[in-house]
Design a protein around this motif. Structure first.
Motif, PDB file in Angstrom:
ATOM      1  N   GLY A 135       0.782  -1.226   0.000  1.00  0.00           N
ATOM      2  CA  GLY A 135       0.000   0.000   0.000  1.00  0.00           C
ATOM      3  C   GLY A 135       0.810   1.269   0.000  1.00  0.00           C
ATOM      4  O   GLY A 135       0.369   2.312   0.518  1.00  0.00           O
ATOM      5  N   ARG A 136       1.987   1.224  -0.580  1.00  0.00           N
ATOM      6  CA  ARG A 136       2.833   2.426  -0.647  1.00  0.00           C
ATOM      7  C   ARG A 136       3.672   2.393  -1.915  1.00  0.00           C
ATOM      8  O   ARG A 136       3.783   1.370  -2.590  1.00  0.00           O
ATOM      9  N   TRP A 137       4.267   3.555  -2.206  1.00  0.00           N
ATOM     10  CA  TRP A 137       5.218   3.643  -3.303  1.00  0.00           C
ATOM     11  C   TRP A 137       6.632   3.416  -2.763  1.00  0.00           C
ATOM     12  O   TRP A 137       6.809   3.138  -1.570  1.00  0.00           O
ATOM     13  N   MET A 138       7.625   3.519  -3.592  1.00  0.00           N
ATOM     14  CA  MET A 138       8.997   3.251  -3.176  1.00  0.00           C
ATOM     15  C   MET A 138       9.541   4.374  -2.303  1.00  0.00           C
ATOM     16  O   MET A 138       9.267   5.557  -2.543  1.00  0.00           O
ATOM     17  N   THR A 139      10.306   4.000  -1.287  1.00  0.00           N
ATOM     18  CA  THR A 139      11.036   5.011  -0.529  1.00  0.00           C
ATOM     19  C   THR A 139      12.182   5.539  -1.396  1.00  0.00           C
ATOM     20  O   THR A 139      12.587   4.912  -2.383  1.00  0.00           O
ATOM     21  N   TYR A 140      12.723   6.683  -0.998  1.00  0.00           N
ATOM     22  CA  TYR A 140      13.856   7.227  -1.749  1.00  0.00           C
ATOM     23  C   TYR A 140      15.032   6.261  -1.708  1.00  0.00           C
ATOM     24  O   TYR A 140      15.720   6.055  -2.719  1.00  0.00           O
ATOM     25  N   ALA A 141      15.262   5.634  -0.557  1.00  0.00           N
ATOM     26  CA  ALA A 141      16.362   4.668  -0.444  1.00  0.00           C
ATOM     27  C   ALA A 141      16.156   3.488  -1.388  1.00  0.00           C
ATOM     28  O   ALA A 141      17.122   3.002  -2.009  1.00  0.00           O
ATOM     29  N   GLU A 142      14.922   3.006  -1.520  1.00  0.00           N
ATOM     30  CA  GLU A 142      14.649   1.896  -2.440  1.00  0.00           C
ATOM     31  C   GLU A 142      14.868   2.314  -3.885  1.00  0.00           C
ATOM     32  O   GLU A 142      15.360   1.513  -4.699  1.00  0.00           O
ATOM     33  N   MET A 143      14.514   3.546  -4.202  1.00  0.00           N
ATOM     34  CA  MET A 143      14.736   4.015  -5.566  1.00  0.00           C
ATOM     35  C   MET A 143      16.231   4.143  -5.875  1.00  0.00           C
ATOM     36  O   MET A 143      16.682   3.805  -6.974  1.00  0.00           O
ATOM     37  N   ILE A 144      17.019   4.618  -4.900  1.00  0.00           N
ATOM     38  CA  ILE A 144      18.466   4.711  -5.097  1.00  0.00           C
ATOM     39  C   ILE A 144      19.047   3.322  -5.351  1.00  0.00           C
ATOM     40  O   ILE A 144      19.880   3.127  -6.251  1.00  0.00           O
ATOM     41  N   ALA A 145      18.611   2.336  -4.569  1.00  0.00           N
ATOM     42  CA  ALA A 145      19.110   0.973  -4.747  1.00  0.00           C
ATOM     43  C   ALA A 145      18.756   0.450  -6.133  1.00  0.00           C
ATOM     44  O   ALA A 145      19.570  -0.203  -6.800  1.00  0.00           O
ATOM     45  N   SER A 146      17.539   0.736  -6.596  1.00  0.00           N
ATOM     46  CA  SER A 146      17.113   0.292  -7.915  1.00  0.00           C
ATOM     47  C   SER A 146      17.889   1.014  -9.014  1.00  0.00           C
ATOM     48  O   SER A 146      18.284   0.402 -10.011  1.00  0.00           O
ATOM     49  N   MET A 147      18.127   2.300  -8.834  1.00  0.00           N
ATOM     50  CA  MET A 147      18.930   3.068  -9.789  1.00  0.00           C
ATOM     51  C   MET A 147      20.300   2.432  -9.968  1.00  0.00           C
ATOM     52  O   MET A 147      20.770   2.204 -11.094  1.00  0.00           O
TER      53      MET A 147
END
Length: 442
Positions: free
Chosen positions: A230-242
């Protein structure tokens, strides 16, 4: 009778004519170029720049094996940054068109970075975030600015991450449900690079990442798909994916045995955001927690939108095995207008009859620091402008800061109290800012 003089003359002639004797199909001197521009990522978020909050091993490896720039700059926000990179010009050069959010100047068609690389004989592709038009209203826009193929999410039309709304080569994809956008953008570029290899052409692959910009909040009556729970990605998760996407592209180049023939440039479009959408609150409104990073032991709040270093100082890493010395650093100033002339020079193109604000930094990549000097950086955003040198920043409202003693720009300097050398620098920056303000587009 053949004398030594005749032999030397013959050898000299062969040396001079050798480049002309090569068949046109030989492009070994033209490297493939992979240009990656992450979204909303400042230096504070990258490990090799002192970031401690988010592991970025693949990006750090590019820096360890190549050149890290310590003074690379962007515009404060994404759209003007993209105009700079695509055209080699500052947005105001195109008048109101250059400043219009989500648009691309008609005058820039035919002279963009994609057009320039096609002139050099490159196959061209772009995947990820476009933001230079509303895609549903202009399905062929990337082709008109020099890209043979593209895979781009519909900016402010739908999702960019989960169940993304994506256009590929002018067609809306119908196979994205249950899929993750960054996977699709990277797969598209890998397929493009593989096809270019089979076709025997050098490639220019431009990857303006969706990561790490948060989800859109302006879709009428609906929201984009959640990441999980029920949420979008955290900034930390997006950095890891990047970082993972960068690693996947590098691994693909190695698997295709193209790594030593490929220049990789990694940068970003502006600083880290001050906040990022994460969930929907009890009131039904999207909640946007603050974003900050730890860099060199200090807390750094996101500065996107600001002219200071938290908003405009960005990573730049150049990696080309065997050509760019590993573990090197550059302290010369670079901004996003410089990328077009840089890749054009590396592609073997000569001078052109087109005005660019950018200055090629190609010589720096190969150890020549004599041919290029940029001693100021210009920024603009929503009618506010600034210019900086390595030591000072001047705003168009008159504020003047010493960035060595006051990097966070807490106390503006009193001009009348400055020592003579600082007064001279203030006057020089003021003249330059005035010139940039009044000079018309060419």
């Amino acid at each position: 009778m053949i004398t030594m003089k005749h032999v030397l003359a013959s050898v000299f002639a062969v040396v001079l004519l050798a480049p002309l004797m090569l068949p046109s199909s030989v492009w070994a001197s033209k490297p493939n170029i992979l240009l990656i521009m992450a979204d909303d990522v400042g230096c504070d978020a990258i490990g090799c720049y002192g970031g401690q909050s988010h592991p970025t091993p693949h990006i750090d490896a590019l820096a360890q094996g190549g050149m890290k720039f310590n003074h690379a700059y962007s515009m404060p926000v994404c759209h003007p940054s993209r105009v700079c990179l695509m055209t080699g010009r500052y947005p105001f050069r195109f008048g109101a068109e250059g400043m219009k959010w989500g648009d691309f100047p008609d005058a820039a068609e035919g002279i963009s970075i994609g057009d320039r690389m096609k002139q050099a004989g490159y196959a061209t592709a772009v995947a990820g975030k476009w933001q230079l038009c509303m895609m549903k209203n202009d399905l062929q826009h990337p082709r008109r600015v020099g890209f043979d193929s593209w895979c781009l999410f519909g900016w402010h039309e739908g999702g960019r991450y989960n169940d993304p709304l994506i256009y590929t080569n002018g067609q809306l994809r119908d196979d994205t449900r249950g899929k993750y956008g960054p996977d699709l953008y990277v797969e598209f570029l890998i397929d493009f690079m593989r096809q270019s290899r089979q076709d025997g052409k050098p490639f220019f692959a431009y990857y303006p990442m969706a990561l790490c910009h948060d989800v859109t909040d302006d879709l009428k009556g609906r929201q984009v798909a959640y990441y999980k729970d029920g949420r979008w990605m955290t900034y930390a998760e997006m950095i890891a994916s990047m970082d993972d996407m960068v690693g996947r592209l590098v691994a693909a180049l190695e698997q295709m045995e193209l790594r030593e023939e490929t220049l990789i440039l990694f940068t970003t479009d502006n600083g880290t955001p001050a906040a990022s959408y994460l969930s929907v609150g009890a009131d039904g409104k999207m909640a946007r927690p603050k974003v900050f990073s730890i860099r060199n032991g200090e807390v750094v709040p996101g500065g996107k939108g600001k002219h200071d270093d938290t908003g405009t100082r960005v990573p730049l890493i150049a990696n080309w095995p065997g050509r760019i010395d590993a573990g090197t650093q550059a302290d010369q100033m670079v901004d996003l207008t410089d990328y077009l002339p840089t890749v054009a020079e590396i592609a073997g193109l000569g001078d052109e009859d087109v005005f660019r604000d950018g200055i090629s930094f190609a010589p720096l990549l190969f150890g020549d620091t004599r041919k290029r000097q940029r001693d100021w950086i210009y920024s603009e955003h929503r009618g506010k402008r600034s210019i900086r040198s390595p030591q000072f920043r001047l705003y168009d409202d008159g504020r003047f800061f010493d960035l060595v003693t006051d990097p966070q720009e807490q106390q503006a300097l009193a001009i009348d109290e400055l020592p003579d050398e600082a007064k001279q620098e203030h006057a020089r920056l003021q003249r330059r800012l005035n010139e940039l303000k009044t000079r018309a587009a060419r």
